[in-house]
Design a protein around this motif. Structure first.
Motif, PDB file in Angstrom:
ATOM      1  N   THR A 245       0.808  -1.218   0.003  1.00 57.34           N
ATOM      2  CA  THR A 245       0.093  -0.026   0.087  1.00 57.34           C
ATOM      3  C   THR A 245       0.860   1.326   0.193  1.00 57.34           C
ATOM      4  OG1 THR A 245      -1.725  -1.121   1.161  1.00 57.34           O
ATOM      5  CG2 THR A 245      -1.978   1.361   1.417  1.00 57.34           C
ATOM      6  N   CYS A 248       2.295   2.249  -3.308  1.00 52.74           N
ATOM      7  CA  CYS A 248       1.238   2.739  -4.324  1.00 52.74           C
ATOM      8  C   CYS A 248       1.212   4.224  -3.952  1.00 52.74           C
ATOM      9  CB  CYS A 248      -0.020   2.219  -4.195  1.00 52.74           C
ATOM     10  SG  CYS A 248      -0.109   0.499  -4.587  1.00 52.74           S
ATOM     11  N   VAL A 254       2.633  -0.338  -9.394  1.00 55.75           N
ATOM     12  CA  VAL A 254       3.020  -1.405  -8.285  1.00 55.75           C
ATOM     13  C   VAL A 254       2.174  -2.795  -8.808  1.00 55.75           C
ATOM     14  CG1 VAL A 254       2.914  -2.314  -6.022  1.00 55.75           C
ATOM     15  CG2 VAL A 254       3.433   0.290  -6.626  1.00 55.75           C
ATOM     16  N   CYS A 283      -1.981   0.595  -9.376  1.00 49.22           N
ATOM     17  CA  CYS A 283      -1.727  -0.199  -8.279  1.00 49.22           C
ATOM     18  C   CYS A 283      -2.490  -1.273  -8.017  1.00 49.22           C
ATOM     19  CB  CYS A 283      -2.019   0.736  -6.975  1.00 49.22           C
ATOM     20  SG  CYS A 283      -1.837   0.023  -5.371  1.00 49.22           S
TER      21      CYS A 283
END
Length: 284
Positions: A245, A248, A254, A283
């Motif tokens: 997370t 990102c 990602v 992401c």
């Protein structure tokens, strides 16, 4: 009066040879100067050759399949096992690249193929204008290294260093109670096109703007593998979710195990341009 006139005439006749000699000297000097100027203008002037482009083609959204998967178990190469460790070069680098908290080696700019990295003849956009061999990062007494120097661009190395120092280390401390010492990764730079196809857009790996992360080894001897620990309950699974997370928020691309089967074993991180204004984030 007649005698005086003749005397001046005689004097004038005596001056004529001197004037002729002076004009001859002036003429010879003028000729010499002309020859020097002609020789200078005829000398060949080296042609200025600009540095070849290292590729500015925007990265197209999609899956970037690595040619070689990163190591699943991060291990130091023999040349890195028995040494005290490199010193940070953020303030002592020979070049202009400055990466706070990073351990890295300066490299010479290059374009095209590199050893052990097959490339097509048309992949002339491959290369890095300001490359570094990134060894790892250091924060206080904690030092985290890659299996060996990872060839990346200076700008991309700064993003990787920030992610490791500001996201990965705090997550490990709060969730695992230990700190990483090694990061499993691929080589970084690879002169190839996306998905290893013979045509299409260049991969961000070909510009030194991408890296694949496969896992971590920690001070207490434990290991985390993205292939084995992603999605699991417990501290290891939460750690991988948190750093994914956080990635990102720093990288423009990602791709992890939930993106597609090709990324089941690693995180693909890059800073490629997406969209017309390069603000679109992938992401997965």
């Amino acid at each position: 009066m007649i005698r005086q006139f003749k005397s001046r005439a005689v004097q004038e006749d005596e001056r004529k040879p001197m004037r002729k000699t002076s004009w001859r000297i002036v003429g010879a000097l003028a000729g010499l100067i002309w020859l020097i100027l002609q020789a200078g203008s005829a000398a060949p002037v080296p042609e200025m050759k600009p540095l070849g482009s290292v590729g500015q083609t925007p990265f197209v959204e999609g899956i970037d399949i690595p040619r070689t998967k990163p190591r699943s178990e991060p291990e130091l190469e023999p040349e890195h096992q028995d040494r005290a460790g490199p010193q940070p070069k953020n303030s002592q680098a020979r070049g202009s690249c400055v990466i706070p908290g990073a351990l890295f080696e300066d490299r010479e700019p290059f374009s095209g193929d590199r050893a052990n990295s097959p490339a097509q003849d048309e992949d002339k956009g491959c290369g890095i204008a300001e490359p570094v061999g990134m060894i790892g990062v250091r924060q206080g007494s904690v030092e985290v290294v890659f299996p060996g120097p990872v060839l990346l661009s200076c700008d991309f190395s700064k993003v990787v260093a920030d992610w490791l120092l500001l996201d990965v280390l705090p997550a490990a401390d709060s969730l695992l109670g230990t700190q990483p010492v090694r990061v499993g990764s691929g080589p970084g730079y690879q002169c190839r096109r996306r998905n290893n196809q013979p045509d299409g857009k260049l991969s961000e790996h070909a510009l030194g703007k991408a890296i694949d992360i496969s896992g971590f080894e920690f001070q207490d001897g434990s290991r985390i593998s993205i292939d084995e620990d992603w999605g699991r309950q417990g501290a290891k699974g939460r750690f991988l979710k948190r750093i994914h997370t956080a990635a990102c928020e720093r990288f423009t691309t990602v791709l992890g195990p939930e993106a597609d089967p090709n990324h089941k074993s690693h995180f693909h991180l890059d800073i490629g341009c997406h969209g017309r204004d390069c603000t679109y984030i992938i992401c997965q």
